[in-house]
Design an enzyme around this catalytic site. Structure first.
Site: not given
Length: 653
Positions: A293-297
């Protein structure tokens, strides 16, 4: 015709010479065997007569980074029998059975076996030291109590998945117990005796003792106090949200040292047989794979900044979705965020904005950075059971796959990969190999034998880009989705994540993994913490569940590490529902009545002691805490502003 006398004499002489030669040859051979070969043959004969009863070596202790013993040994001797040397089997069996709480017939069947040595089990295997002394005091012929030991975990289940456990034979089976089994094991000793083929003691011989050599002591990078803080929050989160599992890792981003790591459900190494196999066989922080999810951003952001594909002050418009190759990819916020800058794209975790960053990078460049940050392969942490994660094959990456990868969907990672990669993004760009072992120490002298040095894998981004990433993620905590990780007095950076779980090949509408990764201080990171919660009950958002979890761990960690508080930090942006930060007033010298009459009180009050006046308080005046926090005041009848009765009055110069 009879031989002449001369012929007879010649034959006699020849026979004499041959006989003498043979005698001399035999004498030389006998001398060689007795003088030269004697010691060797005697030793070989003794070896064939020698019987041994093993004495187990003590495994090395396991210590935390401060020298606290987290794994030690307990003495648990074992009872052995030498059947041929037992004079009265029936009486011996009765005496042993009474001590070991075994059936006398069972014991007698063991001690009368046609064997050289027999272990009396189960009752006589790994018994207490007190029981061993009682059996020794019986002085039973043919019975020997051999030293043995087993592992002891003084903190119960603390750091269980890091430590692992050893089996009944004292060989490590999981965790560092297995990874560093050779160094921890030591060398076994024994008690030996000489016996004939029937096992009877050879007259004139005596017992010989070879002392076992203890294994080396292993010091870990973990801090047992930080580990207890982390696990306390895991337990509270698990209870509060009734999640399937909770994971947290704490790392020093500047060298890859794991300071604490754990997961729930947990187990106790000393009682592992009482738990389901999956509780101890799977180390979730390094084994579990899921879409991040968004931690990969953070990875997409770092790559785009490094390649100068984005200026954080440039404008962007988010209508709520973006079309990519016929697929409509939505933002998490219905209707979108509207007009914003790319800095606000990161603060708001805006999916369409990250899709644009990925498109500007292109397939090859984005996946180059993803690989360089360590995804798609094992980090090499010194623990067993690590998984690789899953990335798209380059040949299968089209426009949609590129877009979804940009915001953390369609790829599969492990928690250890996440924290290792983000550490590189915020530490100046250096990717380190994570590790839990710090040094080997000699068990007797306490001297260091060997040290595990930090291992830098590669430089991924420049220090300048890393600084931009830190500042941007600090803004996420102050102004964006990470506000619930904000800690007044400390500069904290971080990123939330909320990912749908893939179940039977389909995205679940009901089950999510929510996560948060945070670090502090944001301008000079000393610690980075990652937490993930699997399928919490209620609202499933990383900012609501995982961010407070990391905040609680981080706040106590920074205080424990004596990181000084600072007034210079980004002001927190408040939205409806946020708890304001307020300054603690000075209550010392005031009466409780005065305090309660103060209409501006933003706190709960807890009282200790009896009396009219406040003489001390916690937190101290000037501290900044959440509105509604509790101030504990300590009471006395003596006004702290007045001198004690009988004390000399102060003089005026």
């Amino acid at each position: 015709m009879r031989p002449s006398n001369v012929t007879v004499r010649r034959r006699l002489y020849a026979a004499l010479i041959v006989g003498t030669f043979l005698f001399l040859l035999l004498s030389v051979r006998l001398a060689y065997v007795q003088i030269w070969m004697g010691p060797k043959l005697s030793a070989e004969a003794e070896d064939s007569w020698r019987r041994e009863i093993p004495f187990s070596a003590k495994r090395g202790e396991i210590l935390d980074r401060n020298g606290v013993q987290v794994v030690t040994n307990m003495s648990t001797p074992t009872v052995w029998a030498i059947p041929a040397q037992i004079k009265d089997p029936q009486a011996t069996a009765a005496a042993l059975a009474a001590q070991l709480q075994m059936d006398p017939a069972k014991v007698e069947s063991l001690i009368t076996k046609r064997a050289l040595n027999v272990r009396i089990q189960p009752g006589g295997w790994k018994i207490s030291q007190e029981k061993a002394n009682e059996i020794r005091n019986l002085h039973l012929p043919g019975i020997i109590v051999a030293e043995d030991n087993k592992r002891h975990y003084p903190f119960g289940g603390l750091a269980a998945h890091i430590l692992g456990f050893a089996g009944i034979d004292n060989n490590g089976l999981t965790g560092v117990e297995a990874k560093y089994n050779k160094g921890l094991s030591g060398v076994n000793g024994n008690v030996s005796y000489l016996a004939d083929a029937a096992g009877r003691n050879i007259p004139g011989s005596s017992l010989q003792y070879v002392e076992p050599k203890s294994g080396l002591n292993l010091q870990l990078t973990i801090d047992s106090h930080l580990q207890s803080i982390l696990e306390r929050e895991l337990d509270q989160t698990m209870t509060k949200y009734q999640a399937k599992s909770v994971i947290a890792i704490m790392m020093d981003p500047n060298n890859g040292e794991i300071l604490a790591m754990g997961s729930r459900p947990g187990y106790e190494p000393g009682r592992f047989r009482e738990y389901p196999k999956e509780s101890y066989d799977r180390n979730l922080p390094i084994w579990m794979t899921y879409e991040p999810g968004s931690t990969f951003k953070i990875i997409t952001l770092a790559a785009a900044l490094e390649e100068k594909k984005v200026n954080l002050q440039d404008p962007f418009h988010d209508p709520g979705a973006i079309e990519v190759a016929g697929a409509r990819l939505r933002c998490w916020k219905r209707g979108g965020h509207g007009s914003e800058t790319f800095l606000q794209v990161v603060e708001n975790s805006c999916n369409p904005g990250f899709v644009v960053m990925g498109q500007r990078l292109g397939k090859d460049k984005l996946f180059e950075y993803i690989n360089n940050f360590g995804f798609g392969k094992k980090t090499g942490i010194d623990l067993g059971g690590e998984e690789n994660g899953i990335l798209f094959k380059p040949s299968r990456v089209g426009p949609v796959e590129l877009a979804t990868t940009s915001f953390g969907q369609g790829v599969s990672v492990t928690p250890i990969q996440q924290i290792t990669a983000v550490s590189a993004a915020i530490n100046g760009g250096k990717l380190y190999k994570p590790h839990v072992a710090r040094a080997w120490y000699h068990p007797d002298t306490g001297q260091m034998v060997d040290k595990f040095e930090p291992e830098q894998v590669r430089q991924v981004i420049s220090p300048e880009t890393s600084k931009q990433v830190r500042e941007t993620l600090e803004s996420v905590v102050a102004n964006g989705t990470g506000r619930n990780a904000f800690i007044d007095g400390y500069r904290v950076g971080g990123k939330t994540g909320t990912a749908q779980k893939v179940i039977n090949g389909r995205y679940s509408a009901d089950e999510h993994i929510v996560s948060f990764i945070g670090f502090a201080p944001a301008d000079d990171p000393k610690v980075v913490i990652y937490a993930a919660v699997d399928d919490p009950q209620g609202l499933q958002f990383g900012g609501l569940i995982a961010a407070p979890l990391v905040k609680n761990i981080m706040a106590d960690t920074l205080r424990y590490m004596k990181v000084p508080q600072r007034k210079e930090q980004l002001d927190r942006k408040y939205v409806y529902g946020d708890t304001p930060i307020v300054e603690v007033p000075n209550l010392v010298g005031r009466t409780v009545t005065e305090i309660y009459e103060d209409l501006n009180m933003n706190f709960n009050l807890a009282k200790s002691g009896l009396g009219k006046y406040v003489v001390n308080q916690v937190p101290k005046p000037g501290a900044r805490v959440d509105q509604g926090s509790t101030i504990r005041v300590y009471l006395s009848d003596q006004d702290p502003g007045m001198p004690e009765q009988g004390a000399p009055k102060p003089t005026t110069p």
